[in-house]
Design an enzyme around this catalytic site. Structure first.
Site, mmCIF file in Angstrom:
data_model
loop_
_atom_site.group_PDB
_atom_site.id
_atom_site.type_symbol
_atom_site.label_atom_id
_atom_site.label_comp_id
_atom_site.label_asym_id
_atom_site.label_seq_id
_atom_site.Cartn_x
_atom_site.Cartn_y
_atom_site.Cartn_z
ATOM 1 C CG ASP A 43 50.840 139.098 14.371
ATOM 2 O OD1 ASP A 43 51.345 140.117 14.865
ATOM 3 O OD2 ASP A 43 51.502 138.226 13.813
ATOM 4 C CD GLU A 103 52.114 129.282 12.068
ATOM 5 O OE1 GLU A 103 53.033 129.308 11.238
ATOM 6 O OE2 GLU A 103 52.303 129.161 13.296
ATOM 7 C CG HIS A 112 54.832 132.508 10.541
ATOM 8 N ND1 HIS A 112 55.256 131.579 11.467
ATOM 9 C CD2 HIS A 112 55.185 133.711 11.059
ATOM 10 C CE1 HIS A 112 55.826 132.188 12.477
ATOM 11 N NE2 HIS A 112 55.803 133.497 12.263
HETATM 12 C C1 GLP Z 1 56.167 136.106 15.054
HETATM 13 C C2 GLP Z 1 55.299 137.206 14.446
HETATM 14 C C3 GLP Z 1 55.673 137.482 13.007
HETATM 15 C C4 GLP Z 1 57.187 137.616 12.884
HETATM 16 C C5 GLP Z 1 57.833 136.318 13.273
HETATM 17 C C6 GLP Z 1 59.340 136.321 13.125
HETATM 18 O O1 GLP Z 1 55.667 134.820 14.872
HETATM 19 N N1 GLP Z 1 53.916 136.934 14.523
HETATM 20 O O2 GLP Z 1 55.015 138.668 12.590
HETATM 21 O O3 GLP Z 1 57.519 137.956 11.565
HETATM 22 O O4 GLP Z 1 57.509 136.089 14.636
HETATM 23 O O5 GLP Z 1 59.943 136.801 14.267
HETATM 24 P P1 GLP Z 1 61.443 137.186 14.442
HETATM 25 O O6 GLP Z 1 61.613 138.504 13.776
HETATM 26 O O7 GLP Z 1 61.639 137.255 15.911
HETATM 27 O O8 GLP Z 1 62.236 136.103 13.795
#
Ligand code: GLP
Length: 235
Positions: A67, A143, A138
């Site tokens: 993404d 989402e 997500h």
């Molecule tokens: C973002 C990304 C996701 C990721 C999520 C969790 O929203 N788009 O791909 O899995 O954050 O992030 P973190 O690993 O910082 O908790």
């Protein structure tokens, strides 16, 4: 699903990097699906170490990211392209032309989504997809919703996601409200999936995703249907 409980974040990161390393060593032309967020940073550090000590060769590896935020240029420190360069690509011998992140600044975002779909197909699909998980379940930026989005699409980010990601920006107003995300179908078509989750705040959502009903309200719950999905968690 296979579950691996890690002793700590460092342990989780090493274990995840070991699985990705095995993939690269056994199939040097692998297509790796890569993720951003804070969780994979340690995994990438271990992959960089693997390259530095001569165990890993990325020269034929191809990568495709999940993404990208809409409206952040590639040199914006919070863009996912910048993140990937900074944490991984700048430190390994990958051909930059073999790395792919959606273009969140494309003039026509719908066209960019179709280009990305075709790109995934032209690479022959994804051999190993690395995933993090958001607090609302997500995966990538898929989402919670009333249906599963199949293909690469433009997402309006949920308020909770904007708030969770605000920690990386100076103010919450700077967090983009939209993103381009790979769809659930492309993720589910990956031959192997590796989901990593770290911290007690992720425990509930991981439990719900893995043992709860399969529903688009918890996008990660679809992974229960994947034939080769490994979850590494450290609480
Ligand atoms: C973002 C990304 C996701 C990721 C999520 C969790 O929203 N788009 O791909 O899995 O954050 O992030 P973190 O690993 O910082 O908790």
């Amino acid at each position: 699903m296979n579950f691996i409980e890690a002793k700590s974040y460092a342990d989780l990161s090493r274990k995840a990097a070991n699985i990705i390393s095995a993939q690269i060593i056994l199939e040097p032309e692998s297509v790796l699906g890569l993720a951003t967020g804070s969780t994979p940073i340690g995994t990438y550090q271990n992959l960089v170490k693997g390259y530095q000590n001569g165990d890993l060769d990325f020269s034929r590896v191809r990568t495709i990211n999940l993404d990208e935020y809409c409206g952040l240029s590639t040199d914006h420190e919070q863009s996912y392209r910048y993140f990937m360069n900074h944490h991984l690509f700048n430190h390994i011998n990958i051909d930059r032309n073999n790395t792919n992140v959606p273009n969140g600044c494309a003039e026509d975002l719908q066209e960019e989504c179709s280009r990305y779909e075709k790109l995934i197909a032209s690479l022959g699909g994804i051999d190993l997809q690395l995933l993090g998980i958001g607090h609302n379940g997500h995966i990538a930026f898929n989402e919670p919703n009333s249906y599963f989005e199949k293909d690469t699409h433009v997402v309006k980010l949920k308020e909770s996601t904007i708030q969770a990601n605000a920690r990386f920006f100076n103010t919450i107003d700077e967090v983009p409200k939209k993103a381009i995300s790979m769809g659930i179908q492309s993720i589910m078509r990956a031959r192997k999936i590796l989901l990593i989750a770290n911290g007690s705040d992720k425990k509930d959502i991981v439990m719900k995703s893995v043992y709860g009903p399969i529903t688009p309200e918890v996008p990660a719950s679809i992974l229960q249907l994947h034939p080769d999905c490994t979850v590494i968690y450290s609480y």
